[in-house]
Design a protein around this motif. Structure first.
Motif, PDB file in Angstrom:
ATOM      1  N   SER A  66       3.465   6.209  -5.260  1.00  9.23           N
ATOM      2  CA  SER A  66       2.287   5.605  -5.084  1.00  9.23           C
ATOM      3  C   SER A  66       1.244   6.170  -3.980  1.00  9.23           C
ATOM      4  N   ALA A  67      -0.023   5.681  -4.113  1.00  5.71           N
ATOM      5  CA  ALA A  67      -0.859   6.028  -3.105  1.00  5.71           C
ATOM      6  C   ALA A  67      -1.812   4.824  -2.901  1.00  5.71           C
ATOM      7  N   ARG A  68      -2.214   4.553  -1.464  1.00 10.79           N
ATOM      8  CA  ARG A  68      -3.158   3.454  -1.270  1.00 10.79           C
ATOM      9  C   ARG A  68      -4.568   3.807  -0.888  1.00 10.79           C
ATOM     10  N   GLN A  69      -5.328   3.259  -1.576  1.00 13.52           N
ATOM     11  CA  GLN A  69      -6.763   3.336  -1.141  1.00 13.52           C
ATOM     12  C   GLN A  69      -7.418   2.021  -0.140  1.00 13.52           C
ATOM     13  N   PRO A  70      -7.728   2.562   0.924  1.00 13.79           N
ATOM     14  CA  PRO A  70      -7.989   1.195   1.771  1.00 13.79           C
ATOM     15  C   PRO A  70      -9.274   0.552   1.405  1.00 13.79           C
ATOM     16  N   PHE A  74     -17.428  -3.535   2.873  1.00 12.55           N
ATOM     17  CA  PHE A  74     -17.847  -4.705   1.906  1.00 12.55           C
ATOM     18  C   PHE A  74     -17.132  -5.370   0.955  1.00 12.55           C
ATOM     19  N   LYS A  75     -16.040  -4.554   0.578  1.00 12.95           N
ATOM     20  CA  LYS A  75     -14.873  -4.900  -0.394  1.00 12.95           C
ATOM     21  C   LYS A  75     -14.107  -6.023   0.218  1.00 12.95           C
ATOM     22  N   ARG A  76     -13.808  -5.707   1.648  1.00 10.85           N
ATOM     23  CA  ARG A  76     -12.932  -6.788   2.409  1.00 10.85           C
ATOM     24  C   ARG A  76     -13.789  -8.140   2.833  1.00 10.85           C
ATOM     25  N   LEU A  77     -15.164  -8.005   2.972  1.00  8.38           N
ATOM     26  CA  LEU A  77     -16.040  -9.105   2.981  1.00  8.38           C
ATOM     27  C   LEU A  77     -15.775  -9.996   1.878  1.00  8.38           C
ATOM     28  N   ARG A  78     -15.644  -9.383   0.624  1.00  8.52           N
ATOM     29  CA  ARG A  78     -15.475 -10.099  -0.621  1.00  8.52           C
ATOM     30  C   ARG A  78     -14.076 -10.659  -0.841  1.00  8.52           C
ATOM     31  N   GLY A  79     -13.285 -10.151   0.075  1.00 10.43           N
ATOM     32  CA  GLY A  79     -11.929 -10.809  -0.082  1.00 10.43           C
ATOM     33  C   GLY A  79     -10.897  -9.796  -0.818  1.00 10.43           C
ATOM     34  N   GLU A  80     -11.436  -8.496  -1.263  1.00 10.09           N
ATOM     35  CA  GLU A  80     -10.387  -7.689  -2.003  1.00 10.09           C
ATOM     36  C   GLU A  80      -9.588  -6.994  -1.109  1.00 10.09           C
ATOM     37  N   ASP A  81      -8.584  -6.367  -1.698  1.00  5.04           N
ATOM     38  CA  ASP A  81      -7.514  -5.882  -1.049  1.00  5.04           C
ATOM     39  C   ASP A  81      -7.613  -4.503  -1.278  1.00  5.04           C
ATOM     40  N   ASP A  82      -6.568  -3.772  -0.593  1.00  2.00           N
ATOM     41  CA  ASP A  82      -6.384  -2.121  -0.677  1.00  2.00           C
ATOM     42  C   ASP A  82      -5.954  -2.045  -2.214  1.00  2.00           C
ATOM     43  N   THR A  83      -6.136  -0.897  -2.742  1.00  2.00           N
ATOM     44  CA  THR A  83      -6.017  -0.463  -4.034  1.00  2.00           C
ATOM     45  C   THR A  83      -4.755   0.259  -4.235  1.00  2.00           C
ATOM     46  N   THR A  84      -3.781  -0.026  -4.705  1.00  2.70           N
ATOM     47  CA  THR A  84      -2.417   0.838  -5.044  1.00  2.70           C
ATOM     48  C   THR A  84      -2.624   1.829  -6.231  1.00  2.70           C
ATOM     49  N   PHE A  85      -2.452   2.917  -6.263  1.00  4.65           N
ATOM     50  CA  PHE A  85      -2.387   3.868  -7.424  1.00  4.65           C
ATOM     51  C   PHE A  85      -1.224   4.426  -7.543  1.00  4.65           C
ATOM     52  N   PHE A  86      -0.598   4.650  -8.955  1.00  2.24           N
ATOM     53  CA  PHE A  86       0.519   5.335  -9.215  1.00  2.24           C
ATOM     54  C   PHE A  86       0.218   6.434 -10.018  1.00  2.24           C
ATOM     55  N   PHE A  87       1.198   7.397  -9.685  1.00  2.00           N
ATOM     56  CA  PHE A  87       1.233   8.735 -10.429  1.00  2.00           C
ATOM     57  C   PHE A  87       2.524   9.444 -10.569  1.00  2.00           C
ATOM     58  N   ALA A  88       2.723  10.306 -11.438  1.00  2.00           N
ATOM     59  CA  ALA A  88       4.123  10.867 -11.820  1.00  2.00           C
ATOM     60  C   ALA A  88       4.236  11.883 -11.156  1.00  2.00           C
ATOM     61  N   THR A  89       5.860  11.983 -10.589  1.00  2.00           N
ATOM     62  CA  THR A  89       6.176  13.044  -9.843  1.00  2.00           C
ATOM     63  C   THR A  89       6.773  14.082 -10.678  1.00  2.00           C
ATOM     64  N   GLU A  90       6.863  15.397 -10.197  1.00  2.64           N
ATOM     65  CA  GLU A  90       7.371  16.426 -10.762  1.00  2.64           C
ATOM     66  C   GLU A  90       8.859  16.076 -11.635  1.00  2.64           C
ATOM     67  N   LYS A  91       9.368  15.370 -10.836  1.00  2.63           N
ATOM     68  CA  LYS A  91      10.806  14.831 -11.491  1.00  2.63           C
ATOM     69  C   LYS A  91      10.531  14.007 -12.621  1.00  2.63           C
ATOM     70  N   GLY A  92       9.576  13.169 -12.488  1.00  4.77           N
ATOM     71  CA  GLY A  92       9.081  12.325 -13.564  1.00  4.77           C
ATOM     72  C   GLY A  92       8.609  12.983 -15.189  1.00  4.77           C
TER      73      GLY A  92
END
Length: 244
Positions: A66-70, A74-92
């Motif tokens: 996973s990776a996190r995008q802060p 303005f998103k924080r002002l609206r109460g939004e959190d960081d976005t978590t993204f998921f991706f497959a590894t080479e093993k996956g």
């Protein structure tokens, strides 16, 4: 891996059709097409809260990462959190290759998604990134490309009418567009590519949401009551009458 974990891994490995992100995995840079929590849930048709354990198992087994995008200021002002993204590894990806015949599901999904995009475009709409994810759910539920495009057009029409409010110019243009879509869908029905029942149900709903009447808002509410198809906008109208 159990069946749900295999579906999750396949969906995450397929990735987002438009999003690209560079991530660092053990010191190596990778370019991936990650999915958010919500997009993963839509792709496999499972509620987000039911994905915690299977995703944790895939992460622990080094099949996904996973990776996190802060969130921005303005998103924080609206109460939004960081976005978590998921991706497959080479093993996956290797796990998928050993478990799935070469060139099967991914190629078919890409071809069918492209068909949905073209058909939806013919109706006057362009798919959004979420629309791609919704299309996968619809196709995976047994609907063909024409039925999927019809549903996307109906939901987008209802959304646009609701957002138009009292803009009389836009409101007057919805009905001609609606009738043009029904004519196209009628041709599909006659060709046998759109089931009769879906043509009748979606066509009737389109007229009901586009026609100014005491029932209009009730029909709009009915069309927009599905939490999956309305979680985010599935398409944008590409016709001139929707431009300010």
């Amino acid at each position: 891996m159990n069946a749900l974990e295999k579906r999750l891994l396949a969906a995450i490995a397929a990735g987002h059709p438009e999003r690209r992100m560079e991530v660092s995995v053990r010191g190596q840079r990778m370019r991936v097409a990650p999915l958010t929590w919500n997009e993963v849930a839509v792709a496999v048709g499972v509620r987000e809260r039911d994905l915690t354990d299977p995703i944790a198992h895939l992460v622990a087994g080094d099949a996904i990462d996973s990776a996190r995008q802060p969130a921005g200021f303005f998103k924080r002002l609206r109460g939004e959190d960081d976005t978590t993204f998921f991706f497959a590894t080479e093993k996956g990806r290797r796990l998928l290759q050993t478990d799935t015949p070469q060139g099967s599901d991914d190629d078919v999904n890409e071809e069918r998604l492209e068909n949905v995009r073209k058909i939806t475009h013919h109706l006057g709409y362009d798919l959004t990134p979420y629309g791609h994810a919704f299309s996968l759910i619809s196709l995976g539920s047994g609907y063909n490309e024409f039925a999927t495009a019809s549903q996307i057009a109906l939901v987008t029409l209802a959304t646009d009418i609701r957002e138009a409010g009292h803009n009389i110019t836009k409101l007057m243009a919805f009905m001609p567009h609606t009738m043009a879509m029904i004519d196209i869908m009628n041709e599909w029905k006659d060709r046998g590519v759109l089931p009769q029942a879906i043509f009748e149900n979606d066509g009737r709903a389109m007229v009901k949401v586009a026609m100014v009447s005491p029932e209009q808002n009730e029909w709009i509410d009915k069309v927009l009551s599905d939490p999956v198809s309305t979680a985010e906008r599935v398409a944008q109208c590409r016709l001139d009458y929707m431009r300010d």
